[in-house]
Scaffold this active site. Structure first.
Site, PDB file in Angstrom:
ATOM      1  N   ARG A  49      12.013  23.211  -6.367  1.00 16.24           N
ATOM      2  CA  ARG A  49      12.392  22.880  -8.383  1.00 16.24           C
ATOM      3  C   ARG A  49      12.483  21.743  -8.163  1.00 16.24           C
ATOM      4  NH1 ARG A  49      12.586  27.345 -11.739  1.00 16.24           N
ATOM      5  NH2 ARG A  49      14.266  26.101 -13.123  1.00 16.24           N
ATOM      6  N   GLY A  54      17.225  17.192  -3.186  1.00 20.41           N
ATOM      7  CA  GLY A  54      15.815  17.790  -2.019  1.00 20.41           C
ATOM      8  C   GLY A  54      14.110  17.837  -2.928  1.00 20.41           C
ATOM      9  N   CYS A  55      14.321  18.710  -3.524  1.00 20.35           N
ATOM     10  CA  CYS A  55      12.544  17.993  -4.000  1.00 20.35           C
ATOM     11  C   CYS A  55      12.625  17.268  -4.634  1.00 20.35           C
ATOM     12  CB  CYS A  55      12.582  19.182  -5.097  1.00 20.35           C
ATOM     13  SG  CYS A  55      12.752  20.933  -4.766  1.00 20.35           S
ATOM     14  N   THR A  56      13.379  16.166  -5.251  1.00 24.75           N
ATOM     15  CA  THR A  56      13.321  15.267  -5.750  1.00 24.75           C
ATOM     16  C   THR A  56      13.212  14.134  -4.889  1.00 24.75           C
ATOM     17  OG1 THR A  56      14.612  15.556  -7.793  1.00 24.75           O
ATOM     18  CG2 THR A  56      14.460  13.588  -7.390  1.00 24.75           C
ATOM     19  N   ALA A  59       9.566  14.827  -3.442  1.00 15.79           N
ATOM     20  CA  ALA A  59       8.673  14.455  -4.560  1.00 15.79           C
ATOM     21  C   ALA A  59       8.353  12.594  -4.326  1.00 15.79           C
ATOM     22  CB  ALA A  59       8.556  14.986  -5.811  1.00 15.79           C
TER      23      ALA A  59
END
Length: 169
Positions: A49, A54-56, A59
């Site tokens: 998401r 974690g995704c931030t 990325a």
């Protein structure tokens, strides 16, 4: 097909196989097809998401290393089920230059076996597994990382890419 001394890589059934091809929209609605990048290395990573911790991290780290990947002749592509609008806000908020593609129907996630049953707060549901695929210029999957930990992952991928390129020369 595995690199020696790289214990985080496990033999995945996708290694050595041609990539499942796809076309998905980016944050602006422009359709990108994987076969457009033939002749280049591709780092294809799936993440759950936009705007989650974690995704931030993942990325932002891929974004920070983007120039190094470009210098190695590689395209970095992030894919999630988020909408184009969500990707646009995510990219603007964190000044992301990496290519983010939207797979709301999880067609591509399913093709790469990254749409899986998961348990969240005791409830079983389908969700995105944080997986990364390194794809050679001829369209073969050379390396797969499953259920990765985002911190430091882009550097591990870059390190394997450097070794792969050295082996080709």
């Amino acid at each position: 097909m595995l690199l020696m001394g790289m214990p985080e890589l496990q033999l995945d059934p996708f290694v050595g196989k041609p990539t499942p091809d796809f076309c998905l929209p980016d944050a602006q609605g422009t359709s990108f097809c994987l076969n457009t990048f033939r002749g280049k290395w591709v780092v294809l990573y799936f993440y759950p998401r936009d705007n989650t911790p974690g995704c931030t991290i993942e990325a932002m780290q891929f974004n920070a290393a983007l120039e190094k990947f470009v210098d190695l002749g590689a395209q970095v592509i992030g894919v999630s089920t988020d909408s184009q609008e969500s990707h646009q806000k995510f990219a603007e908020k964190y000044s992301l230059a990496i290519l983010l593609l939207s797979d709301p129907d999880h067609t591509v996630l399913t093709a790469y076996d990254s749409w899986k049953p998961m348990t969240l707060f005791g409830k079983e549901m389908l969700g995105t597994s944080r997986d990364t695929f390194l794809i050679s210029p001829d369209g073969l999957i050379t390396d797969v990382w499953r259920k990765v930990s985002p911190k430091g992952h882009p550097e591990a991928v870059r390190s394997v890419l450097v070794k792969r390129k050295e082996k080709m020369n």
